[in-house]
Design a protein around this motif. Sequence first.
Motif, PDB file in Angstrom:
ATOM      1  N   THR A  65       0.846  -1.113   0.107  1.00 43.13           N
ATOM      2  CA  THR A  65      -0.016   0.109  -0.041  1.00 43.13           C
ATOM      3  C   THR A  65       0.796   1.322  -0.371  1.00 43.13           C
ATOM      4  OG1 THR A  65      -1.567  -1.229   1.276  1.00 43.13           O
ATOM      5  CG2 THR A  65      -1.987   1.250   1.179  1.00 43.13           C
ATOM      6  N   GLU A  66       0.976   1.951  -1.077  1.00 47.20           N
ATOM      7  CA  GLU A  66       1.799   3.192  -1.235  1.00 47.20           C
ATOM      8  C   GLU A  66       1.136   4.446  -0.382  1.00 47.20           C
ATOM      9  OE1 GLU A  66       3.779   5.872  -4.290  1.00 47.20           O
ATOM     10  OE2 GLU A  66       3.015   3.865  -5.396  1.00 47.20           O
ATOM     11  N   LEU A  67       2.181   4.973   0.308  1.00 49.91           N
ATOM     12  CA  LEU A  67       1.933   6.271   0.876  1.00 49.91           C
ATOM     13  C   LEU A  67       2.694   7.193   0.830  1.00 49.91           C
ATOM     14  CD1 LEU A  67       0.299   5.207   4.542  1.00 49.91           C
ATOM     15  CD2 LEU A  67      -0.792   6.122   2.876  1.00 49.91           C
ATOM     16  N   THR A  68       2.230   8.604   0.646  1.00 51.03           N
ATOM     17  CA  THR A  68       3.271   9.700   0.484  1.00 51.03           C
ATOM     18  C   THR A  68       3.481  10.105   1.936  1.00 51.03           C
ATOM     19  OG1 THR A  68       2.417   9.918  -1.612  1.00 51.03           O
ATOM     20  CG2 THR A  68       3.748  12.021  -0.442  1.00 51.03           C
ATOM     21  N   PRO A  69       4.646  10.333   2.505  1.00 49.35           N
ATOM     22  CA  PRO A  69       4.859  10.742   3.718  1.00 49.35           C
ATOM     23  C   PRO A  69       4.648  12.351   3.935  1.00 49.35           C
ATOM     24  CG  PRO A  69       6.921  10.062   2.868  1.00 49.35           C
ATOM     25  CD  PRO A  69       5.804   9.641   1.964  1.00 49.35           C
ATOM     26  N   HIS A  70       4.124  12.714   5.037  1.00 48.06           N
ATOM     27  CA  HIS A  70       4.217  14.185   5.413  1.00 48.06           C
ATOM     28  C   HIS A  70       4.975  14.588   6.361  1.00 48.06           C
ATOM     29  CE1 HIS A  70       0.436  13.215   2.950  1.00 48.06           C
ATOM     30  NE2 HIS A  70       0.563  14.672   2.778  1.00 48.06           N
ATOM     31  N   ILE A  71       5.563  13.712   6.989  1.00 49.61           N
ATOM     32  CA  ILE A  71       6.695  14.477   7.967  1.00 49.61           C
ATOM     33  C   ILE A  71       8.175  13.918   7.220  1.00 49.61           C
ATOM     34  CG2 ILE A  71       7.695  14.248  10.220  1.00 49.61           C
ATOM     35  CD1 ILE A  71       5.099  13.856  11.274  1.00 49.61           C
ATOM     36  N   HIS A  72       9.095  15.036   6.942  1.00 52.31           N
ATOM     37  CA  HIS A  72      10.230  14.566   6.380  1.00 52.31           C
ATOM     38  C   HIS A  72      11.264  14.622   7.123  1.00 52.31           C
ATOM     39  CE1 HIS A  72       7.931  14.279   2.458  1.00 52.31           C
ATOM     40  NE2 HIS A  72       7.145  15.567   3.343  1.00 52.31           N
ATOM     41  N   GLY A  73      12.491  13.825   7.018  1.00 50.73           N
ATOM     42  CA  GLY A  73      13.580  13.893   7.877  1.00 50.73           C
ATOM     43  C   GLY A  73      14.348  12.913   7.908  1.00 50.73           C
ATOM     44  N   GLY A  74      14.801  12.133   8.961  1.00 52.36           N
ATOM     45  CA  GLY A  74      15.048  10.858   9.145  1.00 52.36           C
ATOM     46  C   GLY A  74      14.379   9.713   8.442  1.00 52.36           C
ATOM     47  N   HIS A  75      15.050   8.592   8.255  1.00 52.02           N
ATOM     48  CA  HIS A  75      14.209   7.345   7.556  1.00 52.02           C
ATOM     49  C   HIS A  75      13.413   6.470   8.556  1.00 52.02           C
ATOM     50  CE1 HIS A  75      18.506   7.952   5.959  1.00 52.02           C
ATOM     51  NE2 HIS A  75      18.542   7.486   7.145  1.00 52.02           N
ATOM     52  N   GLN A  76      13.205   6.953   9.694  1.00 54.11           N
ATOM     53  CA  GLN A  76      12.470   5.947  10.755  1.00 54.11           C
ATOM     54  C   GLN A  76      11.318   5.362   9.918  1.00 54.11           C
ATOM     55  OE1 GLN A  76      13.587   9.302  11.414  1.00 54.11           O
ATOM     56  NE2 GLN A  76      14.908   9.167  13.274  1.00 54.11           N
ATOM     57  N   GLU A  77      10.598   4.391  10.431  1.00 52.01           N
ATOM     58  CA  GLU A  77       9.465   3.865  10.203  1.00 52.01           C
ATOM     59  C   GLU A  77       9.478   3.888   8.533  1.00 52.01           C
ATOM     60  OE1 GLU A  77       9.243   2.835  13.237  1.00 52.01           O
ATOM     61  OE2 GLU A  77       7.214   2.773  13.010  1.00 52.01           O
ATOM     62  N   HIS A  78      10.145   3.185   7.948  1.00 60.22           N
ATOM     63  CA  HIS A  78      10.301   3.083   6.356  1.00 60.22           C
ATOM     64  C   HIS A  78      10.218   4.357   5.610  1.00 60.22           C
ATOM     65  CE1 HIS A  78       9.743  -1.282   7.368  1.00 60.22           C
ATOM     66  NE2 HIS A  78       8.627  -0.916   7.854  1.00 60.22           N
ATOM     67  N   GLY A  79      10.755   5.178   6.077  1.00 59.37           N
ATOM     68  CA  GLY A  79      10.667   6.624   5.658  1.00 59.37           C
ATOM     69  C   GLY A  79       9.144   7.066   5.679  1.00 59.37           C
ATOM     70  N   LEU A  80       8.300   6.538   6.450  1.00 62.45           N
ATOM     71  CA  LEU A  80       6.983   7.047   6.296  1.00 62.45           C
ATOM     72  C   LEU A  80       6.536   8.105   7.451  1.00 62.45           C
ATOM     73  CD1 LEU A  80       4.783   4.061   5.369  1.00 62.45           C
ATOM     74  CD2 LEU A  80       4.670   6.293   4.417  1.00 62.45           C
ATOM     75  N   ARG A  81       7.651   8.058   8.376  1.00 58.63           N
ATOM     76  CA  ARG A  81       7.238   8.982   9.700  1.00 58.63           C
ATOM     77  C   ARG A  81       8.482   9.129  10.004  1.00 58.63           C
ATOM     78  NH1 ARG A  81       7.119  10.488  15.160  1.00 58.63           N
ATOM     79  NH2 ARG A  81       5.128  11.730  15.281  1.00 58.63           N
ATOM     80  N   ALA A  82       9.216  10.281   9.613  1.00 59.43           N
ATOM     81  CA  ALA A  82      10.401  10.937  10.279  1.00 59.43           C
ATOM     82  C   ALA A  82      10.253  11.150  11.586  1.00 59.43           C
ATOM     83  CB  ALA A  82      11.227  11.765   9.367  1.00 59.43           C
ATOM     84  N   GLY A  83      11.629  11.199  12.218  1.00 57.45           N
ATOM     85  CA  GLY A  83      11.428  11.588  13.643  1.00 57.45           C
ATOM     86  C   GLY A  83      11.894  10.776  14.631  1.00 57.45           C
ATOM     87  N   THR A  84      12.871  10.974  15.802  1.00 56.92           N
ATOM     88  CA  THR A  84      13.283  10.235  16.493  1.00 56.92           C
ATOM     89  C   THR A  84      12.192   9.418  17.362  1.00 56.92           C
ATOM     90  OG1 THR A  84      15.401  11.350  16.772  1.00 56.92           O
ATOM     91  CG2 THR A  84      14.905   9.814  18.603  1.00 56.92           C
ATOM     92  N   HIS A  85      12.239   8.223  17.698  1.00 59.00           N
ATOM     93  CA  HIS A  85      11.067   7.352  18.429  1.00 59.00           C
ATOM     94  C   HIS A  85      10.865   7.984  19.373  1.00 59.00           C
ATOM     95  CE1 HIS A  85      12.299   4.722  15.097  1.00 59.00           C
ATOM     96  NE2 HIS A  85      11.015   4.389  14.703  1.00 59.00           N
ATOM     97  N   ASN A  86       9.510   7.817  19.871  1.00 57.06           N
ATOM     98  CA  ASN A  86       8.870   8.250  21.235  1.00 57.06           C
ATOM     99  C   ASN A  86       9.296   6.512  22.010  1.00 57.06           C
ATOM    100  OD1 ASN A  86       7.413   8.331  23.702  1.00 57.06           O
ATOM    101  ND2 ASN A  86       5.750   8.809  22.889  1.00 57.06           N
ATOM    102  N   VAL A  87      10.496   6.451  22.291  1.00 56.43           N
ATOM    103  CA  VAL A  87      10.774   5.020  22.699  1.00 56.43           C
ATOM    104  C   VAL A  87       9.855   4.479  24.050  1.00 56.43           C
ATOM    105  CG1 VAL A  87      12.388   3.596  23.811  1.00 56.43           C
ATOM    106  CG2 VAL A  87      13.102   5.216  21.958  1.00 56.43           C
TER     107      VAL A  87
END
Length: 404
Positions: free
Chosen positions: A218-240
């Motif tokens: 299922t192809e999705l265009t990300p809306h938060i850009h930056g690092g490649h966390q979460e397969h590049g779909l959701r950039a940002g350092t994880h809320n561990v």
Amino acid sequence: MNHIYLDNNATTPVLPEVLVALLPYYQHAYGNPSSIHWAGREVKGAIENARFQVASLIRARSDEIIFTGSGSEGDNLAILGSCDALKGQGNHLITTAVEHPAVYDTCRYFEQRGGRVTYLDVDRHGMIDLDELEEAITPETILISIMWANNETGTIFPIKQIGEIARRHRVRFHCDAVQALGKLPIDVDDCGVDLLVMSGHKIGAPKGVGAIYVRQGTELTPHIHGGHQEHGLRAGTHNVAGIAAFGKACELAGQHFDSQVATMKRLRDRLEQGIMARVTDVQFNGHPQQRLPNTLNLSFSYVEGEGLLLHLDMKGVAASSGSACTSGSEGHSHVLQAMKVDEVLLNSSIRFSLGVQTTEQEIDTVLEELPPIVEKLREMSPMLGNDLDSVDCMVVECDIDDHH
Ligand SMILES: *Cc1c(COP(=O)(O)O)cnc(C)c1O
């Protein structure tokens, strides 16, 4: 004063076991999961463990789970990410008139950007008509976005049948399952969803963490850009810590599912039957059978919902107004309005939503406290004994901006 919390569809208390599971990530396990050294590896394992725990609760695969910062973010990513990824194929969405603002307002935004949206009507139980859904599909339709269960009334939509319709027409299907998680069995393959949104704080994890199931392919265009966390779909350092907590909450929900659901339902029914037996002129809002086990939405004739909530609050009882003041016209709940609830009852509705921590003693206390409050408010009510038409003129002060 005893505090009785019956607003669990708005948020839930963090479960004690969940708090234990998240504390290490505010103490010694402080690494960034994207780092390759020992500190990073230590917390990377925690995230992958949580991913497995979330995936297991909805019978998905771990690599189909993307962590987000909230349910709202997941809904935005599902809808806008789909619209952008599929813009070559069409610009029509189908949703319902009773979605949570995270979906509803995102669809409105898509309309402002030139998209076209069909808002399916609901009947008086809050249920959509599947024939209407099928008829609304056009060659331009790229997404069907329908919630699993409604946050205000608890009405459960026929997700499996909606999934079948979506498949048959080869339209992508997004489901906001925030209220269903932990309260209804979810199997992503059985129900045929492509995108499914969850939120941590509705099932005993802290606020500020959510997840989205993205079916493989299922192809999705990300809306938060930056690092490649979460397969590049959701950039940002994880809320561990939040993610670890969400995983733990999902694990607990899975382990105790049957008993917790049965208890919530038993207590909800006790509350419902108790109120019906003790208070006259109460109207039930929602679907008599297809309803979440923890939710009860009632309209008390001749009583203003906000006033009732205030008096309950003074007794330590937290419930919620059925009227979400930000949506719908005149400050009424857009959900109850779509269900064509009688105009005079729109402002008289209250939502009780139970949690896994709710006790029988608490329900019985509410059953003692509520009837005299309703009686007192009715004695003072300008609505009672007067021309009912004049009720329309009453101005309802509403400064609470989110009841969800
Ligand atoms: C609470 C809720 C959301 C939003 O989740 P947040 O994590 O609070 O952003 C979305 N949909 C439904 C049905 C909800 O009840």
